[in-house]
Design an enzyme around this catalytic site. Structure first.
Site, PDB file in Angstrom:
ATOM      1  N   LYS A   1      -1.948  15.890  -9.551  1.00 38.89           N
ATOM      2  CA  LYS A   1      -1.132  15.719 -10.752  1.00 38.89           C
ATOM      3  C   LYS A   1      -0.292  16.969 -11.045  1.00 38.89           C
ATOM      4  O   LYS A   1       0.835  16.864 -11.539  1.00 38.89           O
ATOM      5  CB  LYS A   1      -2.011  15.352 -11.952  1.00 38.89           C
ATOM      6  CG  LYS A   1      -2.631  13.964 -11.832  1.00 38.89           C
ATOM      7  CD  LYS A   1      -1.573  12.878 -11.622  1.00 38.89           C
ATOM      8  CE  LYS A   1      -2.155  11.486 -11.571  1.00 38.89           C
ATOM      9  NZ  LYS A   1      -1.121  10.433 -11.427  1.00 38.89           N
TER      10      LYS A   1
ATOM     11  N   TYR B   1      -7.954  15.224  -8.051  1.00 45.18           N
ATOM     12  CA  TYR B   1      -7.061  14.521  -8.979  1.00 45.18           C
ATOM     13  C   TYR B   1      -6.139  15.513  -9.682  1.00 45.18           C
ATOM     14  O   TYR B   1      -4.923  15.307  -9.764  1.00 45.18           O
ATOM     15  CB  TYR B   1      -7.903  13.757 -10.002  1.00 45.18           C
ATOM     16  CG  TYR B   1      -7.087  12.934 -10.979  1.00 45.18           C
ATOM     17  CD1 TYR B   1      -6.614  11.675 -10.617  1.00 45.18           C
ATOM     18  CD2 TYR B   1      -6.809  13.393 -12.263  1.00 45.18           C
ATOM     19  CE1 TYR B   1      -5.882  10.902 -11.511  1.00 45.18           C
ATOM     20  CE2 TYR B   1      -6.072  12.641 -13.160  1.00 45.18           C
ATOM     21  CZ  TYR B   1      -5.613  11.393 -12.776  1.00 45.18           C
ATOM     22  OH  TYR B   1      -4.880  10.639 -13.665  1.00 45.18           O
TER      23      TYR B   1
ATOM     24  N   ASP C   1       0.872  -1.177   0.000  1.00 43.12           N
ATOM     25  CA  ASP C   1       0.000   0.000   0.000  1.00 43.12           C
ATOM     26  C   ASP C   1       0.908   1.226   0.000  1.00 43.12           C
ATOM     27  O   ASP C   1       1.559   1.520   1.010  1.00 43.12           O
ATOM     28  CB  ASP C   1      -0.898  -0.017   1.233  1.00 43.12           C
ATOM     29  CG  ASP C   1      -1.825   1.187   1.317  1.00 43.12           C
ATOM     30  OD1 ASP C   1      -1.713   2.100   0.460  1.00 43.12           O
ATOM     31  OD2 ASP C   1      -2.649   1.236   2.247  1.00 43.12           O
ATOM     32  N   VAL C   2       0.971   1.933  -1.124  1.00 43.07           N
ATOM     33  CA  VAL C   2       1.925   3.043  -1.243  1.00 43.07           C
ATOM     34  C   VAL C   2       1.592   4.199  -0.311  1.00 43.07           C
ATOM     35  O   VAL C   2       2.431   5.074  -0.090  1.00 43.07           O
ATOM     36  CB  VAL C   2       2.022   3.555  -2.695  1.00 43.07           C
ATOM     37  CG1 VAL C   2       2.534   2.471  -3.623  1.00 43.07           C
ATOM     38  CG2 VAL C   2       0.690   4.129  -3.178  1.00 43.07           C
TER      39      VAL C   2
ATOM     40  N   ASN D   1       3.483   4.687 -10.672  1.00 41.60           N
ATOM     41  CA  ASN D   1       2.288   4.623 -11.508  1.00 41.60           C
ATOM     42  C   ASN D   1       0.991   4.568 -10.708  1.00 41.60           C
ATOM     43  O   ASN D   1      -0.055   4.992 -11.202  1.00 41.60           O
ATOM     44  CB  ASN D   1       2.383   3.379 -12.407  1.00 41.60           C
ATOM     45  CG  ASN D   1       1.085   3.076 -13.100  1.00 41.60           C
ATOM     46  OD1 ASN D   1       0.656   3.790 -13.996  1.00 41.60           O
ATOM     47  ND2 ASN D   1       0.425   1.997 -12.675  1.00 41.60           N
TER      48      ASN D   1
END
Length: 254
Positions: free
Chosen positions: A163, A159, A64-65, A91
């Site tokens: 980014k 989101y 789990d990043v 990713n």
């Protein structure tokens, strides 16, 4: 086997499906020893089997990043198994609910930031520490940005914010890594044909309020682009690459 890979070690997060799966398989097929990371062990194991069928070398590790201890355990495994890391492809990521900004829950905002930004930081931090001390020194970090790192879609504040932040992190890592032979670049992807982008083929909201079907491209084009970035010597770097379906609404006025 690619002569440029020559058994180098690559870590792909979010490797159980979509872009991560395609990139992991392509890297493995071209001579990389690939570590597949993601939350679903069964999905990772399936990709590892595909890689082995292509005569690739793949290790599936559930991670789990968003969890610092989970990321630390992942990198402990990489050190124990391979002793080094040559390429990290950050990713793993997630979308949010397509709702008005005032309807975005605090929990969802934090979850998106945790996955798309904090997760990238945690993996980058661990990779940086390994790459600067390993012998030979150095390595390459590739961040999955997005067309949303340049321009938002309607109802995508969380989101889009993450980014845009990835672009800043990419630049900072690229600068701070110079003295350790660590390079960092970003690939901004638009409308690769994966489960995550399937809604584009059904029609999605546009800036003018219309619903429109958007063109998609084969995800293999993304994998080939990541391979190209990974295969460069550390004396060269693709700082930013945009790869997108040619006719998707991005350039100009859509």
């Amino acid at each position: 086997m690619s002569e440029t890979a020559n058994g180098k070690v690559a870590l792909v997060t979010g490797a159980g499906s979509g872009i991560g799966r395609a990139c992991a398989l392509t890297l493995a097929q071209h001579g990389y020893r690939v570590v597949l990371a993601g939350r679903r062990q069964a999905a990772l194991d399936a990709v590892a089997q595909e890689a082995q069928a292509l005569r690739g070398d793949a290790l599936a590790v559930a991670c789990d990043v968003t969890d610092a201890e989970s990321v630390a355990a992942l990198f402990d495994t990489i050190r124990a198994r391979f002793g080094r890391l040559d390429v990290l492809f950050n990713n793993a990521g997630r979308n949010g609910s397509p709702v008005d900004l005032d309807e975005v829950s605090i929990d969802e905002w934090r979850s998106i930031v945790d996955t798309n930004l904090n997760g990238v930081f945690l993996c980058t931090r661990a990779a940086f520490g390994l790459m600067k001390t390993q012998n030979p020194r150095g390595g390459r970090i590739i961040n999955n940005g997005s067309i949303s790192a340049h321009a938002p879609r309607p109802n995508s504040a969380a989101y889009t914010a993450t980014k845009h932040a990835i672009t800043g992190l990419t630049k900072a890592v690229s600068l701070d890594g110079r003295k350790y032979d660590i390079v960092c670049g970003q690939i901004d992807i638009g409308n690769a044909a994966t489960e995550m982008a399937a809604r584009m083929a059904r029609g999605v909201p546009q800036a003018n309020g219309e619903i429109a079907v958007e063109p998609l491209m084969d995800v293999q084009h993304v994998a080939d682009a990541v391979l190209q970035m990974a295969n460069l010597p550390l004396s060269a770097n693709v700082q930013f690459m945009t790869i997108m379906a040619s006719k998707m609404p991005f350039v100009g006025r859509g």
